[in-house]
Design a protein around this motif. Structure first.
Motif, short mmCIF file in Angstrom:
data_model
loop_
_atom_site.label_atom_id
_atom_site.label_comp_id
_atom_site.label_asym_id
_atom_site.label_seq_id
_atom_site.Cartn_x
_atom_site.Cartn_y
_atom_site.Cartn_z
N CYS A 82 0.86 -1.19 0.00
CA CYS A 82 0.00 0.00 0.00
C CYS A 82 0.90 1.24 0.00
O CYS A 82 1.80 1.35 0.83
CB CYS A 82 -0.87 0.02 1.24
N SER A 122 -8.51 3.78 5.31
CA SER A 122 -8.33 2.33 5.44
C SER A 122 -9.55 1.61 4.88
O SER A 122 -9.43 0.52 4.32
CB SER A 122 -8.04 1.93 6.89
N TYR A 123 -10.72 2.22 4.99
CA TYR A 123 -11.93 1.60 4.43
C TYR A 123 -11.82 1.50 2.90
O TYR A 123 -12.03 0.42 2.33
CB TYR A 123 -13.17 2.42 4.82
N THR A 137 -9.09 -0.90 1.73
CA THR A 137 -9.53 -2.28 1.97
C THR A 137 -10.46 -2.77 0.85
O THR A 137 -10.35 -3.90 0.38
CB THR A 137 -10.26 -2.38 3.33
N LYS A 138 -11.36 -1.90 0.44
CA LYS A 138 -12.28 -2.28 -0.65
C LYS A 138 -11.49 -2.60 -1.93
O LYS A 138 -11.84 -3.54 -2.66
CB LYS A 138 -13.28 -1.15 -0.92
N GLU A 142 -9.82 -5.98 -1.45
CA GLU A 142 -10.80 -7.06 -1.56
C GLU A 142 -11.08 -7.39 -3.03
O GLU A 142 -11.20 -8.54 -3.43
CB GLU A 142 -12.10 -6.68 -0.85
N ILE A 190 -6.29 -1.17 7.93
CA ILE A 190 -6.59 -2.09 6.83
C ILE A 190 -6.61 -3.53 7.36
O ILE A 190 -7.50 -4.32 7.04
CB ILE A 190 -5.55 -1.94 5.70
N ARG A 235 -9.78 -4.26 9.23
CA ARG A 235 -10.95 -4.36 8.35
C ARG A 235 -10.95 -5.69 7.59
O ARG A 235 -12.01 -6.24 7.31
CB ARG A 235 -10.97 -3.19 7.37
N LEU A 236 -9.76 -6.18 7.23
CA LEU A 236 -9.68 -7.46 6.54
C LEU A 236 -9.68 -8.62 7.54
O LEU A 236 -9.64 -9.79 7.14
CB LEU A 236 -8.41 -7.52 5.69
#
Lengths: 344, 275
Positions: free
Chosen positions: B7, B99-100, B103-104, B107, B136, B139-140
């Motif tokens: 990242c 981070s949201y 993360t998307k 994914e 991140i 969230r994962l």
């Protein structure tokens, strides 16, 4: 979310080998002020194995309540286990504010907890205040590369959280025998639930530079021009019996290792004497040294901001001033020794 | 084969940036945009791990369209693929909203090639928080390992990684299940000069560019300014202390005055004890 449900100021107590990290005691001092302003309690959250006995120290440094999670699974710090304990505690008792030391552990834990709650988290705070009426935390820190301060708010979520730099807040003088309420908690957590294992802890045995413990720091900046130019900083430090500090630019240029860096992205220091030589004085540097006993600036540029943050300044060329200083200091010390001998 | 995601972030070079003294804001025109220096180490570490075990290095970033340049820099370092998520709806994100969004993106990348390892730099030089990486990971729902200064082993077959986490007075050796997220210190490696073939590749490389609509299961409320619990209420310059006494005279006279002040703190220097 009903903000009425959220009260009290919490400090995450960082502990290692049965000793509380100094930054946690500093945060109890800062947290006490916030709690008094809000007429609420100050609580410490203590997580570890065989740590219960530390509660008395936490009370002596200003807490009214200590929440304890004392279980073998907390022997070593691990994000997942500690996070689960803190989330459990926060969801149960609903604090208004949680403060963490901006150490590797504190930052790691706070980032994880903030994501799961979720709530806002301000990193590396250097100033804290709270609105008496609303309980809104005013967390300030150098921002945008350290050229300016920013005050950061979290208006719509509770608890509000911040990590706070070591050595910028002041611990209270401990009050012997001061008591409070211990609340023991437990969470059902099996070793198999945790996906990380600490295999080994290696303490550095080689003597490492700890500029945060030095009485005298001689720090140099990019005004010295080159790694060769920076050598006069080493020479002066050696003469004075001090350690070498450096600005961010100097470390990024690779003249000295990161362990020497003073400031927001480096170490906060409070020596008795701090020399800033060839350092212009960006805010991110100043926040890391402004509590030093005596700050002496040497800089060619009379307009450099460092002169507004020093006790004494010399406007001049470091390459002219420092060699004279080294020589005169040596002479002066010899005289001192002689007079000392005479007295005897 | 390992799939490693690094990242990254494009940042203004804060060493050069000037502040507008009237508005107390950054004058971004004064600073070139660069790959966040900490992230260069993250990409380099990902490349080293790939070179050791085989696999693919993808880099992902959120930012305005010119952030393609930062991705190209990562290709120069040796990354294989790059993904930019860019959309006005991402603007104004704090660490939680960032981070949201990232993360998307991860994914989505995972759907075609499952991710084994995520590597982030310690922090960005403009935000200075270090909070996005662990965010991140949470969230994962994979373990975050911060302050990593050495990667000892990545064992895809047995599903674990062993790393060193640096702390104030030493380090710990930690084993984690895979996938996990590492945020790495600058000291973990040295980023060598780019090779000529990599530079050629980077010049021609075109990253995947996704908007919010290209991502899946996105809760718009969690993006950008709207999804950010923290706000900057004001920026200010700290009240200036009175300023020090500036010594007068020539160099020698100045030093003498300084010395008389320093020597008042004699106890710091007279370390020689009476024996």
């Amino acid at each position: 979310m009903d903000f009425q449900d959220y009260k009290d100021i919490w400090v995450f107590i960082e502990e290692k080998d049965g000793v509380i990290a100094p930054v946690s005691l500093e945060l109890l001092g800062a947290g006490r002020k916030l709690a008094d302003k809000r007429a609420s309690n100050l609580a410490g959250v203590l997580i570890g194995e065989n740590v219960k006995n530390l509660a008395s120290t936490i009370f002596e440094y200003g807490a009214d309540i200590v929440y304890v999670y004392d279980q073998p699974i907390f022997k070593h710090y691990r994000t997942e286990s500690f996070m689960k304990a803190l989330l459990d505690c926060s969801n149960k008792y609903k604090p208004e504010i949680i403060l963490y030391g901006a150490t590797s552990t504190g930052k790691d834990l706070a980032s994880a907890v903030a994501t799961d709650l979720p709530t806002g988290l301000t990193a590396d705070t250097t100033e804290l205040d709270v609105e008496e009426e609303t309980g809104l935390l005013l967390a300030s820190r150098p921002a945008f590369g350290g050229n300016i301060m920013a005050t950061i708010l979290c208006k719509k979520y509770r608890p509000q959280m911040a990590t706070v730099r070591a050595k910028v807040m002041k611990a209270l003088t401990p009050v012997r025998g001061r008591m409070g309420k211990v609340i023991e908690e437990n969470i059902a957590l099996a070793e198999e639930d945790i996906r990380t294992k600490v295999l080994e802890i290696v303490k550095e045995t080689t003597k490492k530079v700890r500029i945060d413990e030095a009485d005298i720091i001689v720090a140099g900046g990019k005004g010295l021009g080159s790694a060769e130019g920076f050598q006069i900083i080493h020479r002066l430090a050696e003469t004075l019996g001090g350690v070498v500090g450096a600005s961010r630019d100097v470390v990024e240029a690779g003249w000295v290792p990161h362990a020497h860096q003073v400031g927001q992205a480096g170490v906060t220091v409070t020596p008795k004497i701090y020399f800033a030589i060839g350092i212009s004085g960006a805010i991110q540097h100043i926040v890391g040294m402004k509590n030093s006993g005596l700050i002496i600036a040497i800089n060619k540029d009379s307009e450099a901001p460092i002169f507004e943050s020093c006790h004494y300044g010399i406007v001049g060329d470091a390459f002219e001033i420092v060699p004279i200083l080294i020589e005169e200091f040596k002479n002066a010390l010899t005289r001192e020794e002689v007079s000392h001998v005479r007295e005897v | 084969m390992l799939h490693i995601v690094a990242c990254i972030k494009q940042v203004p070079d804060t060493k050069i940036i000037k502040m507008n003294p009237k508005t107390n804001t950054m004058d971004r025109r004064t600073a070139p945009a660069i790959l966040n220096p900490y992230d260069a180490h993250a990409v380099e570490e990902a490349v080293r791990i790939r070179n050791r075990y085989g696999g693919t290095v993808s880099v992902v970033t959120m930012g305005p369209p010119p952030a393609v340049k930062a991705i190209k820099k990562c290709i120069e370092i040796g990354a294989d693929e790059g993904y930019l998520i860019t959309d006005r709806r991402f603007a104004g994100a704090d660490t939680l909203a960032t981070s949201y969004a990232v993360t998307k993106a991860i994914e989505k990348i995972s759907k075609t090639n499952p991710v084994d390892l995520i590597i982030c730099g310690k922090m960005s030089i403009d935000g200075d928080t270090g909070q996005v990486g662990p965010g991140i990971a949470r969230r994962l729902d994979i373990p975050p390992l911060t302050s990593v200064n050495k990667v000892v082993e990545v064992n895809q077959e047995k599903g674990y990684a062993i790393v060193h986490r640096k702390f104030e007075d030493g380090h710990e050796v930690v084993q984690s299940t895979l996938p996990c997220l590492l945020s790495v210190e600058k000291t973990i490696n040295e980023v060598p000069y780019s090779t000529f073939p990599n530079m050629l590749k980077a010049a021609k490389y075109e990253p995947y560019i996704w908007s919010v609509d290209d991502l899946e299961d996105v809760d718009i409320k969690q993006l950008g300014l709207k999804g950010s619990p923290t706000i900057v209420s004001k920026v200010w310059t700290p009240s200036k202390p009175e300023g020090g006494t500036i010594f007068e005279g020539n160099a020698k006279e100045q030093v003498e005055q300084l010395l008389s002040i320093i020597l008042e703190k004699k106890e710091l220097f007279t370390v020689k004890e009476e024996s």
